[in-house]
Write a protein that holds these residues in place. Structure first.
Motif, PDB file in Angstrom:
ATOM      1  N   ASP A 296      72.722  77.204  40.154  1.00  0.00           N
ATOM      2  CA  ASP A 296      73.079  77.455  41.555  1.00  0.00           C
ATOM      3  C   ASP A 296      71.865  77.286  42.480  1.00  0.00           C
ATOM      4  O   ASP A 296      71.984  76.730  43.579  1.00  0.00           O
ATOM      5  CB  ASP A 296      73.647  78.866  41.713  1.00  0.00           C
ATOM      6  N   GLU A 297      70.717  77.752  42.030  1.00  0.00           N
ATOM      7  CA  GLU A 297      69.530  77.662  42.880  1.00  0.00           C
ATOM      8  C   GLU A 297      69.139  76.211  43.142  1.00  0.00           C
ATOM      9  O   GLU A 297      68.790  75.838  44.266  1.00  0.00           O
ATOM     10  CB  GLU A 297      68.364  78.399  42.209  1.00  0.00           C
ATOM     11  N   MET A 298      69.201  75.393  42.055  1.00  0.00           N
ATOM     12  CA  MET A 298      68.856  73.984  42.226  1.00  0.00           C
ATOM     13  C   MET A 298      69.873  73.281  43.118  1.00  0.00           C
ATOM     14  O   MET A 298      69.511  72.461  43.966  1.00  0.00           O
ATOM     15  CB  MET A 298      68.788  73.291  40.861  1.00  0.00           C
ATOM     16  N   ALA A 299      71.171  73.617  42.944  1.00  0.00           N
ATOM     17  CA  ALA A 299      72.216  72.999  43.766  1.00  0.00           C
ATOM     18  C   ALA A 299      72.026  73.351  45.240  1.00  0.00           C
ATOM     19  O   ALA A 299      72.158  72.489  46.125  1.00  0.00           O
ATOM     20  CB  ALA A 299      73.594  73.440  43.267  1.00  0.00           C
TER      21      ALA A 299
ATOM     22  N   ALA B  30      69.226  74.201  46.685  1.00  0.00           N
ATOM     23  CA  ALA B  30      68.008  73.555  47.171  1.00  0.00           C
ATOM     24  C   ALA B  30      68.268  72.093  47.503  1.00  0.00           C
ATOM     25  O   ALA B  30      67.794  71.580  48.533  1.00  0.00           O
ATOM     26  CB  ALA B  30      66.910  73.673  46.115  1.00  0.00           C
ATOM     27  N   VAL B  31      69.054  71.412  46.659  1.00  0.00           N
ATOM     28  CA  VAL B  31      69.383  70.005  46.905  1.00  0.00           C
ATOM     29  C   VAL B  31      70.225  69.887  48.171  1.00  0.00           C
ATOM     30  O   VAL B  31      70.002  69.002  49.018  1.00  0.00           O
ATOM     31  CB  VAL B  31      70.121  69.389  45.691  1.00  0.00           C
TER      32      VAL B  31
ATOM     33  N   ALA C 166      69.226  68.016  51.632  1.00  0.00           N
ATOM     34  CA  ALA C 166      70.051  66.933  52.175  1.00  0.00           C
ATOM     35  C   ALA C 166      70.442  67.225  53.619  1.00  0.00           C
ATOM     36  O   ALA C 166      70.410  66.333  54.473  1.00  0.00           O
ATOM     37  CB  ALA C 166      71.293  66.743  51.298  1.00  0.00           C
ATOM     38  N   ASN C 167      70.831  68.484  53.898  1.00  0.00           N
ATOM     39  CA  ASN C 167      71.204  68.846  55.276  1.00  0.00           C
ATOM     40  C   ASN C 167      70.017  68.723  56.230  1.00  0.00           C
ATOM     41  O   ASN C 167      70.181  68.314  57.384  1.00  0.00           O
ATOM     42  CB  ASN C 167      71.754  70.271  55.300  1.00  0.00           C
ATOM     43  N   HIS C 168      68.855  69.098  55.712  1.00  0.00           N
ATOM     44  CA  HIS C 168      67.652  69.002  56.541  1.00  0.00           C
ATOM     45  C   HIS C 168      67.368  67.555  56.941  1.00  0.00           C
ATOM     46  O   HIS C 168      67.055  67.254  58.098  1.00  0.00           O
ATOM     47  CB  HIS C 168      66.463  69.590  55.781  1.00  0.00           C
ATOM     48  N   ILE C 169      67.531  66.658  55.965  1.00  0.00           N
ATOM     49  CA  ILE C 169      67.304  65.234  56.241  1.00  0.00           C
ATOM     50  C   ILE C 169      68.381  64.703  57.186  1.00  0.00           C
ATOM     51  O   ILE C 169      68.105  63.909  58.109  1.00  0.00           O
ATOM     52  CB  ILE C 169      67.275  64.417  54.949  1.00  0.00           C
ATOM     53  N   ASN C 170      69.636  65.150  56.979  1.00  0.00           N
ATOM     54  CA  ASN C 170      70.737  64.674  57.823  1.00  0.00           C
ATOM     55  C   ASN C 170      70.511  65.030  59.297  1.00  0.00           C
ATOM     56  O   ASN C 170      70.904  64.277  60.197  1.00  0.00           O
ATOM     57  CB  ASN C 170      72.066  65.266  57.346  1.00  0.00           C
ATOM     58  N   ARG C 171      69.903  66.216  59.549  1.00  0.00           N
ATOM     59  CA  ARG C 171      69.666  66.631  60.936  1.00  0.00           C
ATOM     60  C   ARG C 171      68.626  65.737  61.616  1.00  0.00           C
ATOM     61  O   ARG C 171      68.560  65.665  62.846  1.00  0.00           O
ATOM     62  CB  ARG C 171      69.219  68.089  60.979  1.00  0.00           C
ATOM     63  N   MET C 172      67.870  65.036  60.821  1.00  0.00           N
ATOM     64  CA  MET C 172      66.846  64.158  61.376  1.00  0.00           C
ATOM     65  C   MET C 172      67.374  62.744  61.613  1.00  0.00           C
ATOM     66  O   MET C 172      66.710  61.931  62.265  1.00  0.00           O
ATOM     67  CB  MET C 172      65.639  64.085  60.417  1.00  0.00           C
ATOM     68  N   LEU C 173      68.568  62.447  61.073  1.00  0.00           N
ATOM     69  CA  LEU C 173      69.109  61.087  61.145  1.00  0.00           C
ATOM     70  C   LEU C 173      70.101  60.947  62.294  1.00  0.00           C
ATOM     71  O   LEU C 173      70.798  61.912  62.659  1.00  0.00           O
ATOM     72  CB  LEU C 173      69.792  60.725  59.821  1.00  0.00           C
ATOM     73  N   ASP C 174      70.168  59.729  62.873  1.00  0.00           N
ATOM     74  CA  ASP C 174      71.165  59.455  63.916  1.00  0.00           C
ATOM     75  C   ASP C 174      72.556  59.368  63.318  1.00  0.00           C
ATOM     76  O   ASP C 174      73.548  59.787  63.923  1.00  0.00           O
ATOM     77  CB  ASP C 174      70.825  58.141  64.633  1.00  0.00           C
TER      78      ASP C 174
ATOM     79  N   ASP D 257      77.421  64.153  44.149  1.00  0.00           N
ATOM     80  CA  ASP D 257      76.052  63.731  44.443  1.00  0.00           C
ATOM     81  C   ASP D 257      75.059  64.816  44.037  1.00  0.00           C
ATOM     82  O   ASP D 257      73.992  64.531  43.480  1.00  0.00           O
ATOM     83  CB  ASP D 257      75.896  63.417  45.927  1.00  0.00           C
ATOM     84  N   ILE D 258      75.421  66.032  44.317  1.00  0.00           N
ATOM     85  CA  ILE D 258      74.543  67.148  43.966  1.00  0.00           C
ATOM     86  C   ILE D 258      74.468  67.319  42.445  1.00  0.00           C
ATOM     87  O   ILE D 258      73.396  67.571  41.881  1.00  0.00           O
ATOM     88  CB  ILE D 258      75.028  68.447  44.654  1.00  0.00           C
ATOM     89  N   LEU D 259      75.628  67.185  41.773  1.00  0.00           N
ATOM     90  CA  LEU D 259      75.656  67.365  40.322  1.00  0.00           C
ATOM     91  C   LEU D 259      74.814  66.309  39.599  1.00  0.00           C
ATOM     92  O   LEU D 259      74.295  66.558  38.507  1.00  0.00           O
ATOM     93  CB  LEU D 259      77.099  67.309  39.813  1.00  0.00           C
ATOM     94  N   ARG D 260      74.716  65.128  40.210  1.00  0.00           N
ATOM     95  CA  ARG D 260      73.942  64.065  39.566  1.00  0.00           C
ATOM     96  C   ARG D 260      72.434  64.319  39.646  1.00  0.00           C
ATOM     97  O   ARG D 260      71.662  63.685  38.935  1.00  0.00           O
ATOM     98  CB  ARG D 260      74.261  62.714  40.213  1.00  0.00           C
ATOM     99  N   TRP D 261      72.028  65.212  40.491  1.00  0.00           N
ATOM    100  CA  TRP D 261      70.599  65.449  40.660  1.00  0.00           C
ATOM    101  C   TRP D 261      70.026  66.147  39.412  1.00  0.00           C
ATOM    102  O   TRP D 261      70.607  67.093  38.902  1.00  0.00           O
ATOM    103  CB  TRP D 261      70.352  66.317  41.896  1.00  0.00           C
ATOM    104  N   PRO D 262      68.918  65.659  38.893  1.00  0.00           N
ATOM    105  CA  PRO D 262      68.333  66.259  37.676  1.00  0.00           C
ATOM    106  C   PRO D 262      68.082  67.744  37.839  1.00  0.00           C
ATOM    107  O   PRO D 262      67.518  68.182  38.844  1.00  0.00           O
ATOM    108  CB  PRO D 262      67.011  65.491  37.509  1.00  0.00           C
ATOM    109  N   GLY D 263      68.515  68.506  36.849  1.00  0.00           N
ATOM    110  CA  GLY D 263      68.283  69.943  36.835  1.00  0.00           C
ATOM    111  C   GLY D 263      69.429  70.751  37.368  1.00  0.00           C
ATOM    112  O   GLY D 263      69.448  71.979  37.195  1.00  0.00           O
TER     113      GLY D 263
END
Length: 288
Positions: A82-85, A87-88, A92-100, A109-115
């Motif tokens: 849960d902690e890794m999910a 954090a991922v 992702a949300n942090h990056i999305n707020r920076m994008l147009d 997508d989250i499940l595919r992330w290592p760990g």
């Protein structure tokens, strides 16, 4: 006991963990050379399997294959961090707020992330115990097959050894007659050449002829080697290398007998001996 080096054995066993299959194939080889294909979970058993193999086999190239098929009712469980999910997702949300034009991130997508997703290590202890027992049974069956296949060769050896013994006995029985014939031929050559027969010269020539054509030692050694092969076939250990050596010795004596031959029948007997020896030698290559 004659044991062939060519054999095949297959054993299966089942348990709550699934189905385990073990197959062993062997072919002739100068030494014992095992090759293992095991499930990753059973790799630690390889040394134990090698020791078990040495108890039953002395020579041969051995291919061992073991397969594990998990039971159909075995549910595959997963562990999610849960902690890794979180954090991922936060990253992702942090990056999305920076994008147009932010991209949507899905649960996959989250499940595919290592760990984030992991499969807990299964307990194979029961399956490993079953694998060790299954392998021992497979080796036992293999030894039985090798013995059965080897014993089928016994009549081939016995028939050829008997035939060789008769050939040696026939040549031995004919040697006095052949030497007498050679003496007559020698005297006739002297007479045709109008040479006065010197008894000492005739005796000297006969001694030289007898030495050149004396095959008594070769016949004695052939008899001894034939007897040794027969005794070796009754031994209860690995006999292939010893038989191979004896085939070489038999062939050497047969060649010498042929080179000393003073008669077409003796030459023919030597050729027949070499044919019989070669027939046995071909089979010896497959004996443990």
């Amino acid at each position: 006991m004659i044991r062939s080096m060519t054999a095949f054995a297959r054993k299966d066993t089942r348990g709550d963990w699934g189905t385990l299959t073990c197959e062993i194939r062997t072919v002739n080889h100068r030494y014992l050379e095992p090759s293992f294909r095991l499930p990753e979970a059973f790799r630690e058993l390889e040394n134990r399997f090698r020791e078990e193999l040495r108890k039953g086999l002395k020579r041969g190239k051995v291919d061992i294959s073991m397969r594990l098929q998990s039971a159909e009712n075995t549910a595959q469980s997963f562990e999610i961090s849960d902690e890794m999910a979180k954090a991922v997702n936060n990253a992702a949300n942090h990056i999305n707020r920076m994008l147009d034009n932010p991209a949507h991130i899905s649960a996959l997508d989250i499940l595919r992330w290592p760990g984030v997703l992991s499969v807990p290590e299964q307990d194979y202890s029961a399956a490993k115990d079953a694998a060790a027992e299954l392998f021992a049974d497979a080796v036992g069956e293999l030894v039985t097959v090798r013995e059965r296949e080897g014993e089928r060769l016994r009549p081939l050896f016995e028939d050829r050894l008997e035939a060789m013994g008769k050939l040696v006995a026939d040549v031995r029985a004919r040697m006095p007659e052949l030497l007498e014939a050679q003496e007559r031929n020698l005297r006739e050559r002297f007479e045709k050449a109008s040479v006065e027969l010197d008894p000492d010269r005739v005796a000297q020539e006969m001694v030289m002829l007898a030495q050149k054509s004396d095959v008594a030692e070769e016949l004695d050694r052939l008899d001894a080697h034939i007897g040794e092969v027969s005794d070796t076939l009754k031994r209860d250990d690995a006999i292939g290398r010893r038989l191979d050596f004896l085939m070489q010795e038999l062939n050497r004596e047969a060649n010498t007998l042929s080179s000393k031959s003073i008669d077409a029948d003796v030459t023919r007997a030597a050729v027949d001996l070499k044919v019989l020896i070669e027939q046995m030698r071909e089979q010896v290559q497959n004996i443990e």
